[in-house]
Design a protein around this motif. Structure first.
Motif, PDB file in Angstrom:
ATOM      1  N   ASN A 247      36.461  33.071  39.264  1.00  0.00           N
ATOM      2  CA  ASN A 247      37.916  33.039  39.024  1.00  0.00           C
ATOM      3  C   ASN A 247      38.559  34.307  39.582  1.00  0.00           C
ATOM      4  O   ASN A 247      39.038  35.156  38.823  1.00  0.00           O
ATOM      5  CB  ASN A 247      38.205  32.964  37.516  1.00  0.00           C
ATOM      6  CG  ASN A 247      37.434  31.833  36.838  1.00  0.00           C
ATOM      7  OD1 ASN A 247      37.837  30.697  36.861  1.00  0.00           O
ATOM      8  ND2 ASN A 247      36.290  32.188  36.237  1.00  0.00           N
ATOM      9  N   PRO A 248      38.565  34.453  40.919  1.00  0.00           N
ATOM     10  CA  PRO A 248      39.027  35.733  41.490  1.00  0.00           C
ATOM     11  C   PRO A 248      40.475  36.078  41.150  1.00  0.00           C
ATOM     12  O   PRO A 248      40.848  37.251  41.207  1.00  0.00           O
ATOM     13  CB  PRO A 248      38.841  35.541  42.996  1.00  0.00           C
ATOM     14  CG  PRO A 248      38.601  34.092  43.211  1.00  0.00           C
ATOM     15  CD  PRO A 248      38.108  33.495  41.947  1.00  0.00           C
ATOM     16  N   LYS A 249      41.266  35.084  40.776  1.00  0.00           N
ATOM     17  CA  LYS A 249      42.677  35.391  40.497  1.00  0.00           C
ATOM     18  C   LYS A 249      42.919  35.697  39.013  1.00  0.00           C
ATOM     19  O   LYS A 249      44.022  36.079  38.633  1.00  0.00           O
ATOM     20  CB  LYS A 249      43.544  34.209  40.918  1.00  0.00           C
ATOM     21  CG  LYS A 249      43.546  33.987  42.412  1.00  0.00           C
ATOM     22  CD  LYS A 249      44.794  33.270  42.864  1.00  0.00           C
ATOM     23  CE  LYS A 249      44.811  33.163  44.364  1.00  0.00           C
ATOM     24  NZ  LYS A 249      44.640  31.772  44.813  1.00  0.00           N
ATOM     25  N   LYS A 250      41.912  35.492  38.182  1.00  0.00           N
ATOM     26  CA  LYS A 250      42.104  35.721  36.745  1.00  0.00           C
ATOM     27  C   LYS A 250      41.542  37.085  36.346  1.00  0.00           C
ATOM     28  O   LYS A 250      40.720  37.659  37.056  1.00  0.00           O
ATOM     29  CB  LYS A 250      41.439  34.591  35.955  1.00  0.00           C
ATOM     30  CG  LYS A 250      42.067  33.229  36.262  1.00  0.00           C
ATOM     31  CD  LYS A 250      41.554  32.135  35.353  1.00  0.00           C
ATOM     32  CE  LYS A 250      42.286  30.827  35.644  1.00  0.00           C
ATOM     33  NZ  LYS A 250      41.895  29.734  34.754  1.00  0.00           N
ATOM     34  N   LYS A 251      41.991  37.560  35.186  1.00  0.00           N
ATOM     35  CA  LYS A 251      41.543  38.894  34.735  1.00  0.00           C
ATOM     36  C   LYS A 251      40.699  38.763  33.469  1.00  0.00           C
ATOM     37  O   LYS A 251      41.031  37.993  32.568  1.00  0.00           O
ATOM     38  CB  LYS A 251      42.759  39.755  34.382  1.00  0.00           C
ATOM     39  CG  LYS A 251      43.612  40.153  35.556  1.00  0.00           C
ATOM     40  CD  LYS A 251      43.663  41.690  35.606  1.00  0.00           C
ATOM     41  CE  LYS A 251      44.282  42.282  36.851  1.00  0.00           C
ATOM     42  NZ  LYS A 251      44.048  41.636  38.106  1.00  0.00           N
TER      43      LYS A 251
END
Ligand code: 13P
Ligand code: SF4
Length: 304
Positions: A247-251
């Motif tokens: 999930n590269p866009k999530k933190k």
């Protein structure tokens, strides 16, 4: 070509020669997860070990997981790259303590969390993992007395969800116990929009503050499927590698930076290479114990 790439290439070659597969738990360090053929939670890994055609399983996890693979696939060679990778919780009930417990509750049904030794599994009626513990307990007839071991925190969570009066053994995971309610409060204050996902090995106080209580693969699935963009993760910190990769866009924020399992961190690329080169360290379970332990694991797999 950097050093890790050279080692990875050697591992890939040897894997073919040996007809080997590499299984890794979600808590393994990044380089181990990245070279693995399959990464998952305890349930995924036991199912994968039962179904693979490979002749050799290099198991990157802790000892009870490799034992489970050896029980399910006795014809295969199961290797642990580092033989010292035990599980603190699994060692919290000894055969002598178990024998005494059985004397105290001779008529009970015994449900063991998979995080226990093969000897413990052999003495139990059902095995379960964090992904299916509720289902397993629900499958046991209502009138039966149930003893749940060794994790009192998973046990108390299952108790609260099933409303069954479980007798709990006093074991726990030291890594998950390091996650404190005040850690969650602090992280929630810093990231008010984040969803709180925790593992059921956490204490009841931490579980009470969670939005979701899930196995490690359940946490990965939920993070993928949820609309939320931020998550506070209450489990062993090795899982952050997979979460961030998928999930590269999530933190993702660890609930506590202290929740690392030293045993899960013992494997690395070099040890996997040596393991395949020298075919070490083989994990074998004595036939009698394996046969009885398999019954409790098979019962679990049937229910799931
Ligand atoms: P999972 O089965 O959820 O991956 O948990 C294994 C484990 O050891 C948790 O501490
Ligand atoms: Fe055992 Fe806890 Fe480590 Fe999981 S995180 S392997 S339960 S000591």
């Amino acid at each position: 070509m950097n050093q890790n790439q050279k080692i990875s290439d050697k591992i890939q070659n040897l894997k073919k020669q040996r007809n080997a597969v590499i299984l890794a738990h979600n808590y393994q360090i990044g380089e181990v997860q990245d070279i693995a053929d399959f990464v998952g939670d305890s349930l995924d890994l036991s199912q994968q070990a039962a179904r693979t055609d490979a002749r050799v399983i290099v198991f990157c996890g802790v000892h009870f997981m490799a034992e489970t693979a050896a029980i399910l696939s006795p014809e295969k060679t199961v290797l642990m790259p580092d033989v010292n990778a035990g599980c603190a919780m699994a060692n919290m009930i000894t055969p002598r303590q178990f024998a005494e417990l059985k004397k105290e509750h001779p008529e009970a049904v015994y449900v063991c969390y998979v995080n226990c030794t093969a000897e413990t599994k052999a003495e139990c009626d059902y095995c379960c993992t964090s992904a299916n513990a509720i289902k397993v307990v629900q499958a046991i007839p209502q009138k039966k007395k149930i003893v749940f071991l060794p994790d009192k925190y998973l046990g108390s969570y299952v108790k609260s969800q099933t409303k069954r009066d479980l007798i709990l053994w006093d074991g726990y995971c030291p890594t998950h116990r390091r996650i404190l309610p005040e850690d969650i409060l602090k992280k929630k204050a810093a990231h008010p929009k984040a969803e709180v996902l925790v593992h059921p090995e956490c204490t009841p106080e931490v579980i009470a503050m969670a939005d979701q209580v899930l196995s490690t693969s359940g946490i990965c699935r939920h993070a993928r499927e949820s609309e939320s963009e931020e998550f506070i993760i209450g489990t062993e910190i090795g899982i952050l590698h997979r979460l961030e990769k998928e999930n590269p866009k999530k933190k993702f924020y660890p609930a506590s930076e202290l929740s690392d399992c030293p045993n899960m961190k013992l494997n690395n690329l070099e040890k996997i290479l040596w393991s395949l080169e020298d075919m070490v360290y083989e994990v074998k379970v004595p036939e009698g114990i394996a046969k009885r332990a398999k019954k409790s694991i098979d019962r679990m797999l049937e229910i799931t």
